[in-house]
Write an enzyme that holds these catalytic residues in place. Sequence first.
Site, PDB file in Angstrom:
ATOM      1  N   PRO A 168      -0.403   5.809  -8.528  1.00  0.00           N
ATOM      2  CA  PRO A 168      -1.277   6.513  -7.587  1.00  0.00           C
ATOM      3  C   PRO A 168      -0.541   7.514  -6.718  1.00  0.00           C
ATOM      4  CG  PRO A 168      -1.877   4.210  -7.690  1.00  0.00           C
ATOM      5  CD  PRO A 168      -0.620   4.357  -8.507  1.00  0.00           C
ATOM      6  N   CYS A 169      -1.079   8.727  -6.672  1.00  0.00           N
ATOM      7  CA  CYS A 169      -0.393   9.802  -5.957  1.00  0.00           C
ATOM      8  C   CYS A 169      -0.962  10.048  -4.563  1.00  0.00           C
ATOM      9  CB  CYS A 169      -0.472  11.102  -6.768  1.00  0.00           C
ATOM     10  SG  CYS A 169      -2.165  11.730  -6.977  1.00  0.00           S
ATOM     11  N   GLN A 170      -2.165   9.539  -4.275  1.00  0.00           N
ATOM     12  CA  GLN A 170      -2.816   9.848  -3.011  1.00  0.00           C
ATOM     13  C   GLN A 170      -1.976   9.519  -1.780  1.00  0.00           C
ATOM     14  OE1 GLN A 170      -4.145   8.213  -5.520  1.00  0.00           O
ATOM     15  NE2 GLN A 170      -6.191   8.970  -6.028  1.00  0.00           N
ATOM     16  N   PHE A 174       1.016   9.977  -1.267  1.00  0.00           N
ATOM     17  CA  PHE A 174       2.109  10.930  -1.087  1.00  0.00           C
ATOM     18  C   PHE A 174       1.643  12.379  -1.107  1.00  0.00           C
ATOM     19  CE2 PHE A 174       3.412   7.308  -3.808  1.00  0.00           C
ATOM     20  CZ  PHE A 174       4.134   6.605  -2.849  1.00  0.00           C
ATOM     21  N   SER A 175       0.356  12.610  -1.342  1.00  0.00           N
ATOM     22  CA  SER A 175      -0.159  13.960  -1.527  1.00  0.00           C
ATOM     23  C   SER A 175      -0.423  14.651  -0.200  1.00  0.00           C
ATOM     24  CB  SER A 175      -1.453  13.915  -2.354  1.00  0.00           C
ATOM     25  OG  SER A 175      -2.051  15.182  -2.410  1.00  0.00           O
TER      26      SER A 175
END
Length: 327
Positions: free
Chosen positions: A71-73, A75-76
Amino acid sequence: MTVGSLFAGIGGIELGFMQSGFQVLWAVEKDHNCCLTYRHNHKSIPMIEEDVRNVNPSSLSAVNIITAGFPCQPFSVAGQQRGFSDDRGNLYYEVIRYVKSLKPRFVFLENVQNLQEHDGGRTFIMIHNALVENGYYIRYRVMRASEYGNVPQIRDRIYIVAFRDIAECDAFQFPESIPLTVSIDDIVHRREKKHPIYYCQESDPFFAKISGIVTDKSSIYRVYHDSIKITKNHMCPTLTASMGTRKNQVPLVIDDYGIRELTLRECLSFQGFPTEFYFPNTITIGDAYKQIGNSVCVTVIRRIAEQIKEISKPNDRSSSRPDMGQR
């Protein structure tokens, strides 16, 4: 060479590896709608519909490569950047749990570009060190879809490849940038009338807001919250999951029939998916947009996979890395 996938989504990473000649033995994904799309397009791959935290890695087939678009959220820059204080950020350590158990020859990770800068670089150091402590050497690079995947989308992502063998790490090279030969006009056909569902209706208050802005038939417009801006250099803006989770967040174009959103097929093409890939009729259009935004640029993945394949000579020796406890 065999692949196991974590946080598989709709299988964009696996697709890039399969196009390069790899065999996918299993995939883990908890989102039911993603699993519907995955099974619709990857019928021969065993899909484990489960939270990665609830799967025992020792129950899975051994693989040469573990891939994870974790999951990238957290760090986005488009999110709150809570990092490891967000439960989704901590899911990275689930990747390490699988790596410890299965000891793959390679680990392949994909995430947002901001992963490097998040929390002053400390987040990336923690991710790097977790792999190093388990006997891996690391290579990484931020790559843009339009420069490395020959698709006209502004999409910057970090790609991390980890190797158990230092010789293979030294031999590996990320692919070089290539000329962009595909234009947005190769994907967006403005003389073709699309399904009415994609067109903005004059009766919608949103139409009054965009009608004076979306006027250039040669461009694509980025929509984010209350901001509507033309994308420079005749590119598609970064496709995001918000396309399916917030109203009126899909990029806009104007064609011969009106102002409309990019279609699902156009979005898939901007992500490098082949024409035979599509969605089952058991999910909503919102689900489909979200899945595209959460996926990857397949053509970039394929080129990296080809480089891994290039250095994947028969390995009849144990890893040349010394035991970390002996250092």
